[in-house]
Design an enzyme around this catalytic site. Structure first.
Site, PDB file in Angstrom:
ATOM      1  N   ASP A   1       1.006  -1.021  -0.002  1.00  0.00           N
ATOM      2  CA  ASP A   1      -0.234  -0.050  -0.150  1.00  0.00           C
ATOM      3  C   ASP A   1       0.432   1.319   0.038  1.00  0.00           C
ATOM      4  OD1 ASP A   1      -2.410   1.751   0.656  1.00  0.00           O
ATOM      5  OD2 ASP A   1      -3.150  -0.669   1.386  1.00  0.00           O
TER       6      ASP A   1
ATOM      7  N   ASP B   1      -3.251   5.035  -2.273  1.00  0.00           N
ATOM      8  CA  ASP B   1      -4.498   5.130  -1.475  1.00  0.00           C
ATOM      9  C   ASP B   1      -5.177   6.720  -2.132  1.00  0.00           C
ATOM     10  OD1 ASP B   1      -5.502   4.595   1.150  1.00  0.00           O
ATOM     11  OD2 ASP B   1      -4.979   6.677   1.679  1.00  0.00           O
TER      12      ASP B   1
ATOM     13  N   GLU C   1      -6.800   3.983  -5.758  1.00  0.00           N
ATOM     14  CA  GLU C   1      -7.847   3.658  -5.392  1.00  0.00           C
ATOM     15  C   GLU C   1      -7.980   5.222  -5.799  1.00  0.00           C
ATOM     16  OE1 GLU C   1     -10.275   3.996  -0.698  1.00  0.00           O
ATOM     17  OE2 GLU C   1      -8.216   4.558  -1.562  1.00  0.00           O
TER      18      GLU C   1
ATOM     19  N   HIS D   1     -10.907  -3.906   2.410  1.00  0.00           N
ATOM     20  CA  HIS D   1     -10.736  -2.947   4.107  1.00  0.00           C
ATOM     21  C   HIS D   1     -11.801  -2.333   4.492  1.00  0.00           C
ATOM     22  CE1 HIS D   1      -8.189  -0.887   2.448  1.00  0.00           C
ATOM     23  NE2 HIS D   1      -7.974  -0.082   3.879  1.00  0.00           N
ATOM     24  N   ASP D   2     -12.570  -1.723   3.626  1.00  0.00           N
ATOM     25  CA  ASP D   2     -13.110  -0.105   3.820  1.00  0.00           C
ATOM     26  C   ASP D   2     -14.899  -0.475   3.550  1.00  0.00           C
ATOM     27  OD1 ASP D   2     -10.818   1.574   4.522  1.00  0.00           O
ATOM     28  OD2 ASP D   2     -10.661   1.914   2.042  1.00  0.00           O
TER      29      ASP D   2
END
Ligand code: NOJ
Length: 561
Positions: free
Chosen positions: A98, A199, A256, A329-330
């Site tokens: 990430d 991210d 993302e 994970h979100d």
């Protein structure tokens, strides 16, 4: 279309804090991941996307980084990391890290310096603004509540934070900062990692005139998103990053990107544009958002979901590439959000969702626990939640905007903690995740739903995912075939074809608990059909011209002219 390994791969996301704890402190860690590499190899995945493992005070579970070149204490050491990387590579599994560079932690040394004085060499690593009227520079609201601006007494200026105030935004207008980021990326690539998931990377270029945001009904703060999503210099920055940090390595990259459109998606992922391999768009995961976003969810329609996927499938079919995901994970657990978590339909709907996703064009992502059929958790006490977004929303929205009952409905359906309860490895206490006290409670359904159980059962969801992954390796049409929707208007069946030259697949997925009728469109003729995979037992001789699908049934046929 160019053929590449990252189009042919299946990616598995690990959220390390909740994956596997090797030392009994209740927090997942890197050695815990290393232990499970054989498990992932058995599943057959090609790449791990590793959520952040860098040093962090964990205001947002590692998405607030205080040192980009070291490992979080709770997760282990750099030696542990190197061992994990080597073991993954031994098993032919790549590691995608990430990369969180829209913001850092306020505890990063850069910010500690930056906040000291206006002439500090690090001042321009962050975005500082002064106002004369005692008001913040804009009315924008932050993703985790409050204003995006935080005032600092010491220098009399505000700094920008699109997320929590412990996540100050980095100033990408500053070439010195940009170079620091590229150098740091090369440090990890030189170590041997295989790429980056970036991210909120489409937030890094802001409209530097900082206009006010529109205030929507029922909201205190303005929505500034159009002034920082896909901003004025974003493509320039990504092309520079590609040139400075990526192009000398054989990498996989995914950005993302909340608020990205298909048109923008083409620019980010176009083959000759030298930006990214693929993006995560948010269109399907936002379906059913209410006035307060995910916290007051409304029903959604299958035709809406199909329209979104079809738009992206067709939009990127000749140039660019899709990433495919139900969960991360979100997001809530895939089965609870898109399928049916009841005892009767949990497994069958999970397999149906997997079929639908893995049969579309793009690189599929499996979120940890999806392969064992994990579901949302229904904690009833706000104190059982750990996620900053959930806790702040509860604090800010109740009781004025939503009642306790209303927001709990939203939390149960959509809170990020649904995905963050520990992976359920077996039926022993704490699901075999830890011998200590887990940082967040395990889902009480672990005695029934766990990895040990699915590994033993040849008919399980785990073995079904494994088969889907194998099929991808054996059938180029699954990777490269063009997508065409059939039965567009149907509210229960999501059906489509994939075509590569003479090779054609027909995919039928029943998203409902009912028994709708699949009708073969006249345009699809065949003289011979072969069943490739199905989530229920099927009589292979059955005609597919018109057939009744069972609840959540999925089938894939190969059709020959
Ligand atoms: C997106 C990440 O996936 C999420 O977990 C995080 O809270 C925000 N970006 C801020 O980094």
């Amino acid at each position: 279309m160019n053929k590449t390994w990252w189009k042919e791969s299946v990616i598995y996301q690990i959220y390390p804090r909740s994956f596997n704890d090797s030392n009994g402190d209740g927090i997942g860690d890197i050695n815990g991941i290393t232990e499970k590499i054989p498990y992932l190899s058995e599943l057959g995945i090609d790449v791990i996307w590793l959520s952040p493992v860098y040093k962090s005070p964990n205001d947002d579970n590692g998405y607030d980084i205080s040192d980009y070149r070291n490992i979080m204490d709770e997760f282990g050491t750099m030696q542990d990391f190197d061992r994990m990387l080597a073991k993954a590579h031994e098993h032919g599994i790549k590691i995608m890290m990430d990369l969180v560079v829209n913001h850092s932690s306020d505890e990063h040394q850069w910010f500690q310096e930056s906040r000291k004085s206006k002439d500090n060499p690090y001042r321009d690593y962050y975005i500082w603004k002064k106002t004369d009227n005692g008001e913040p520079p804009t009315n924008w609201g932050a993703a985790f509540g409050g204003s995006v601006w935080e005032f600092e007494e010491q220098t009399g200026e505000y700094y920008l934070h699109l997320f929590s105030k412990k996540q100050p935004d980095l100033n990408w207008e500053n070439p010195v900062l940009r170079n620091e980021v590229y150098e740091m990326m090369r440090y990890w690539l030189d170590k041997g990692i295989d790429g980056f998931r970036m991210d909120v990377i489409n937030f890094i270029s802001k409209d530097t005139s900082y206009p006010q945001g529109e205030i929507r009904e029922g909201h205190k703060y303005g929505n500034g998103s159009k002034h920082y999503m896909n901003g004025p210099r974003i493509h320039e920055f990504l092309q520079e990053m590609n040139k400075e940090a990526l192009r000398d390595y054989d990498t996989i990259t995914v950005g993302e990107m909340p608020g990205v459109t298909v048109e923008e998606g083409k620019l980010y992922t176009g083959e000759d544009r030298n930006e990214l391999n693929m993006v995560f768009h948010f269109e399907h995961v936002g379906l059913g958002d209410g006035q307060y976003g995910k916290w007051d969810p409304r029903p959604w329609k299958l035709t809406e979901l199909k329209e979104i996927f079809t738009k992206w499938q067709k939009g990127l079919e000749n140039d660019g590439w899709n990433s495919l995901y139900w969960s991360n994970h979100d997001q809530p657990r895939a089965i609870s959000r898109w399928g049916n978590g009841s005892d009767e339909y949990r497994v069958v709907s999970g397999k149906m969702l997997a079929t639908c996703l893995h049969m579309m064009q793009g690189t599929p992502y499996i979120y940890q626990g999806e392969e064992i059929g994990m579901t949302n958790v229904n904690f009833n006490d706000i104190n059982d939640y750990r996620d900053i977004e959930t806790l702040n929303a509860y604090r800010d929205l109740t009781p004025d905007s939503l009642t306790h009952e209303e927001i709990f409905k939203g939390i149960h359906e959509r809170s990020r903690d649904n995905a963050r309860t520990p992976v359920q490895w077996d039926g022993s206490p704490n699901a075999g995740f830890t011998t200590g006290t887990p940082w967040i409670n395990v889902n009480p359904n672990y005695e029934e739903i766990n990895a040990e159980a699915v590994l033993k059962d040849e008919e399980s969801i785990f073995h079904y995912y494994k088969k889907l992954i194998q099929l991808r390796k054996q059938n180029e049409v699954i990777v490269y075939g063009t997508f065409d929707l059939v039965m567009e208007e149907d509210e229960q069946i999501f059906a489509f074809t994939r075509t590569l030259g003479e090779d054609q697949l027909l995919v039928m997925c029943n998203f409902s608990g009912e028994t709708p009728i699949f009708k073969l469109p006249e345009t699809l003729s065949y003289s011979f059909k072969e069943l490739l995979i199905s989530n229920l037992n099927v009589n292979e001789n059955e005609s597919i011209d018109e057939l009744t699908l069972k609840p959540y049934e999925a089938r894939v046929y190969r059709l020959k002219k």
